[in-house]
Design a protein around this motif. Structure first.
Motif, PDB file in Angstrom:
ATOM      1  N   SER A   1       9.105  30.140  -8.460  1.00 37.11           N
ATOM      2  CA  SER A   1       8.104  31.141  -7.486  1.00 37.11           C
ATOM      3  C   SER A   1       7.202  31.014  -9.268  1.00 37.11           C
ATOM      4  CB  SER A   1       8.631  32.273  -8.156  1.00 37.11           C
ATOM      5  OG  SER A   1       9.312  33.091  -8.347  1.00 37.11           O
ATOM      6  N   ILE A   2       8.098  31.122 -10.561  1.00 39.10           N
ATOM      7  CA  ILE A   2       6.794  31.130 -11.957  1.00 39.10           C
ATOM      8  C   ILE A   2       6.579  30.411 -12.434  1.00 39.10           C
ATOM      9  CG2 ILE A   2       7.842  30.796 -14.390  1.00 39.10           C
ATOM     10  CD1 ILE A   2      10.719  32.679 -13.840  1.00 39.10           C
ATOM     11  N   LEU A   3       7.071  29.221 -11.531  1.00 38.15           N
ATOM     12  CA  LEU A   3       5.753  27.083 -11.891  1.00 38.15           C
ATOM     13  C   LEU A   3       5.180  27.850 -10.768  1.00 38.15           C
ATOM     14  CD1 LEU A   3       8.217  24.495 -11.408  1.00 38.15           C
ATOM     15  CD2 LEU A   3       7.108  25.557 -13.387  1.00 38.15           C
ATOM     16  N   VAL A   4       4.699  28.198  -9.610  1.00 39.89           N
ATOM     17  CA  VAL A   4       3.629  28.622  -9.500  1.00 39.89           C
ATOM     18  C   VAL A   4       2.884  29.648 -10.002  1.00 39.89           C
ATOM     19  CG1 VAL A   4       2.688  29.743  -6.999  1.00 39.89           C
ATOM     20  CG2 VAL A   4       4.870  28.258  -7.090  1.00 39.89           C
ATOM     21  N   SER A   5       3.817  31.099 -10.541  1.00 38.55           N
ATOM     22  CA  SER A   5       2.660  31.227 -10.355  1.00 38.55           C
ATOM     23  C   SER A   5       1.823  31.015 -12.477  1.00 38.55           C
ATOM     24  CB  SER A   5       3.598  33.158 -10.991  1.00 38.55           C
ATOM     25  OG  SER A   5       4.320  32.414 -12.722  1.00 38.55           O
ATOM     26  N   PHE A   6       2.857  29.903 -13.286  1.00 37.99           N
ATOM     27  CA  PHE A   6       2.069  29.620 -14.213  1.00 37.99           C
ATOM     28  C   PHE A   6       0.904  28.769 -13.531  1.00 37.99           C
ATOM     29  CE2 PHE A   6       0.569  25.872 -16.224  1.00 37.99           C
ATOM     30  CZ  PHE A   6       0.907  26.406 -17.709  1.00 37.99           C
ATOM     31  N   VAL A   7       0.837  28.024 -13.259  1.00 36.64           N
ATOM     32  CA  VAL A   7      -1.056  27.037 -12.480  1.00 36.64           C
ATOM     33  C   VAL A   7      -1.380  28.272 -12.394  1.00 36.64           C
ATOM     34  CG1 VAL A   7      -1.765  25.858 -10.512  1.00 36.64           C
ATOM     35  CG2 VAL A   7       0.770  25.795 -11.729  1.00 36.64           C
ATOM     36  N   VAL A   8      -1.219  29.398 -11.012  1.00 37.82           N
ATOM     37  CA  VAL A   8      -2.743  30.540 -11.044  1.00 37.82           C
ATOM     38  C   VAL A   8      -2.749  31.565 -11.923  1.00 37.82           C
ATOM     39  CG1 VAL A   8      -2.296  32.795  -9.676  1.00 37.82           C
ATOM     40  CG2 VAL A   8      -1.322  30.861  -8.885  1.00 37.82           C
ATOM     41  N   ASN A   9      -1.906  31.535 -12.870  1.00 40.05           N
ATOM     42  CA  ASN A   9      -2.185  32.627 -14.067  1.00 40.05           C
ATOM     43  C   ASN A   9      -3.252  31.951 -15.451  1.00 40.05           C
ATOM     44  OD1 ASN A   9      -1.359  35.100 -13.589  1.00 40.05           O
ATOM     45  ND2 ASN A   9       1.361  34.480 -13.801  1.00 40.05           N
ATOM     46  N   PHE A  10      -2.739  30.882 -15.568  1.00 39.89           N
ATOM     47  CA  PHE A  10      -3.256  30.041 -16.405  1.00 39.89           C
ATOM     48  C   PHE A  10      -4.744  29.589 -16.385  1.00 39.89           C
ATOM     49  CE2 PHE A  10      -4.924  26.761 -18.339  1.00 39.89           C
ATOM     50  CZ  PHE A  10      -4.877  26.353 -19.747  1.00 39.89           C
ATOM     51  N   SER A  11      -5.110  29.436 -14.937  1.00 40.19           N
ATOM     52  CA  SER A  11      -6.009  29.148 -14.238  1.00 40.19           C
ATOM     53  C   SER A  11      -7.016  29.968 -14.865  1.00 40.19           C
ATOM     54  CB  SER A  11      -6.064  29.057 -12.976  1.00 40.19           C
ATOM     55  OG  SER A  11      -5.375  27.209 -12.656  1.00 40.19           O
ATOM     56  N   LEU A  12      -6.285  31.876 -13.755  1.00 42.07           N
ATOM     57  CA  LEU A  12      -7.449  32.423 -14.341  1.00 42.07           C
ATOM     58  C   LEU A  12      -7.510  33.149 -15.242  1.00 42.07           C
ATOM     59  CD1 LEU A  12      -6.157  34.623 -11.262  1.00 42.07           C
ATOM     60  CD2 LEU A  12      -8.454  33.577 -11.079  1.00 42.07           C
ATOM     61  N   SER A  13      -6.649  32.826 -16.814  1.00 37.02           N
ATOM     62  CA  SER A  13      -7.423  33.348 -17.380  1.00 37.02           C
ATOM     63  C   SER A  13      -7.746  32.952 -18.290  1.00 37.02           C
ATOM     64  CB  SER A  13      -5.878  32.963 -18.595  1.00 37.02           C
ATOM     65  OG  SER A  13      -4.631  34.411 -18.224  1.00 37.02           O
ATOM     66  N   HIS A  14      -8.007  31.325 -18.263  1.00 34.07           N
ATOM     67  CA  HIS A  14      -8.494  30.459 -18.771  1.00 34.07           C
ATOM     68  C   HIS A  14     -10.453  30.344 -18.204  1.00 34.07           C
ATOM     69  CE1 HIS A  14     -10.639  26.632 -20.633  1.00 34.07           C
ATOM     70  NE2 HIS A  14     -10.630  26.262 -20.431  1.00 34.07           N
ATOM     71  N   PHE A  15      -9.999  30.898 -17.226  1.00 36.40           N
ATOM     72  CA  PHE A  15     -11.857  30.284 -16.787  1.00 36.40           C
ATOM     73  C   PHE A  15     -12.100  31.290 -16.017  1.00 36.40           C
ATOM     74  CE2 PHE A  15      -9.940  26.339 -15.057  1.00 36.40           C
ATOM     75  CZ  PHE A  15     -10.838  25.703 -15.498  1.00 36.40           C
ATOM     76  N   VAL A  16     -11.593  32.766 -16.068  1.00 31.75           N
ATOM     77  CA  VAL A  16     -11.818  34.400 -16.189  1.00 31.75           C
ATOM     78  C   VAL A  16     -11.702  35.306 -17.247  1.00 31.75           C
ATOM     79  CG1 VAL A  16     -11.807  36.321 -13.961  1.00 31.75           C
ATOM     80  CG2 VAL A  16     -11.360  33.963 -13.247  1.00 31.75           C
ATOM     81  N   VAL A  17     -10.950  35.309 -17.884  1.00 32.46           N
ATOM     82  CA  VAL A  17     -10.502  36.365 -18.833  1.00 32.46           C
ATOM     83  C   VAL A  17     -11.015  36.169 -20.049  1.00 32.46           C
ATOM     84  CG1 VAL A  17      -8.365  37.920 -19.716  1.00 32.46           C
ATOM     85  CG2 VAL A  17      -7.739  37.096 -17.155  1.00 32.46           C
ATOM     86  N   PHE A  18     -10.402  34.854 -20.487  1.00 31.69           N
ATOM     87  CA  PHE A  18     -11.246  34.744 -22.082  1.00 31.69           C
ATOM     88  C   PHE A  18     -12.016  33.579 -22.151  1.00 31.69           C
ATOM     89  CE2 PHE A  18      -5.921  35.905 -22.113  1.00 31.69           C
ATOM     90  CZ  PHE A  18      -6.404  37.078 -23.042  1.00 31.69           C
ATOM     91  N   LYS A  19     -12.716  33.868 -21.035  1.00 26.40           N
ATOM     92  CA  LYS A  19     -14.020  33.312 -20.942  1.00 26.40           C
ATOM     93  C   LYS A  19     -14.537  33.420 -22.178  1.00 26.40           C
ATOM     94  CE  LYS A  19     -17.184  35.068 -17.838  1.00 26.40           C
ATOM     95  NZ  LYS A  19     -17.321  34.992 -16.565  1.00 26.40           N
ATOM     96  N   SER A  20     -14.947  31.862 -22.890  1.00 27.89           N
ATOM     97  CA  SER A  20     -15.852  31.830 -24.415  1.00 27.89           C
ATOM     98  C   SER A  20     -16.903  33.307 -24.484  1.00 27.89           C
ATOM     99  CB  SER A  20     -16.281  30.975 -24.698  1.00 27.89           C
ATOM    100  OG  SER A  20     -17.202  30.482 -23.677  1.00 27.89           O
ATOM    101  N   ARG A  21     -17.553  33.018 -25.242  1.00 32.90           N
ATOM    102  CA  ARG A  21     -18.036  34.187 -25.677  1.00 32.90           C
ATOM    103  C   ARG A  21     -19.905  34.229 -25.021  1.00 32.90           C
ATOM    104  NH1 ARG A  21     -15.598  38.650 -27.428  1.00 32.90           N
ATOM    105  NH2 ARG A  21     -13.787  38.592 -29.233  1.00 32.90           N
ATOM    106  N   GLU A  22     -19.803  32.271 -25.370  1.00 37.53           N
ATOM    107  CA  GLU A  22     -21.099  32.353 -24.613  1.00 37.53           C
ATOM    108  C   GLU A  22     -21.024  32.303 -23.416  1.00 37.53           C
ATOM    109  OE1 GLU A  22     -19.029  29.810 -27.088  1.00 37.53           O
ATOM    110  OE2 GLU A  22     -20.062  31.244 -28.386  1.00 37.53           O
ATOM    111  N   GLN A  23     -20.365  32.318 -22.218  1.00 36.53           N
ATOM    112  CA  GLN A  23     -20.000  31.958 -21.394  1.00 36.53           C
ATOM    113  C   GLN A  23     -20.197  33.338 -20.674  1.00 36.53           C
ATOM    114  OE1 GLN A  23     -16.493  29.738 -20.631  1.00 36.53           O
ATOM    115  NE2 GLN A  23     -17.225  27.588 -19.940  1.00 36.53           N
ATOM    116  N   GLN A  24     -19.616  34.197 -21.948  1.00 35.19           N
ATOM    117  CA  GLN A  24     -19.784  35.527 -21.172  1.00 35.19           C
ATOM    118  C   GLN A  24     -21.187  35.868 -20.470  1.00 35.19           C
ATOM    119  OE1 GLN A  24     -17.146  37.761 -23.557  1.00 35.19           O
ATOM    120  NE2 GLN A  24     -15.306  36.768 -23.119  1.00 35.19           N
TER     121      GLN A  24
END
Length: 146
Positions: free
Chosen positions: A121-144
């Protein structure tokens, strides 16, 4: 060897996604130890049920993860500054990872030992969390700004 070191420095400076994933994973190792320790203590030593034990472990671990990823993995994107609004967004996006983790844990606990189910379950959450962190939470300031 110098060429490899130079390429790694350039990739790190350009914040290549593979290096971000590696950094996220290394922080995740410590995060996993926090998550698992709290889960195991709550479930096995205190006798809590799976879901409450998993949720309290996740809430604690996600706070650590936000701070470390803000300073290290997504430092350029966050400006290496902790903000309540960013924390709330990180936590909100992390709920998807927690739901995926909990669903995986519960489903697999019927066919695997709880320890194995928890680790998967930790591995599953890694994939989901990294994807959301990279593409949603911490997107570059230019993308924001777009």
């Amino acid at each position: 060897m110098q060429n490899l070191v130079h390429r790694l420095k350039v990739a790190w400076a350009e914040r290549a996604i593979a290096l971000k994933a590696l950094s996220f994973a290394m922080i995740g190792v410590v995060n996993t130890a926090i998550d698992f320790s709290i889960f195991w203590t709550a479930n096995q030593l205190l006798g809590w049920r799976l879901v409450p034990a998993n949720v309290i472990a996740w809430v604690t671990a996600v706070s650590f993860s936000y701070a470390m990823n803000s300073f290290i993995t997504f430092g350029p994107e966050s400006g290496r500054v902790l903000r309540w609004r960013d924390y709330a967004t990180f936590v909100a996006s992390g709920v998807a990872g927690m739901v995926a983790s909990t669903a995986t844990l519960v489903a697999l606990s019927y066919v695997l030992p709880v320890v194995a189910a928890k680790l998967i379950s930790i591995l599953v959450s890694f994939v989901v969390n990294f994807s959301l962190s990279h593409f949603v939470v911490f997107k570059s300031r230019e993308q924001q700004r777009s």
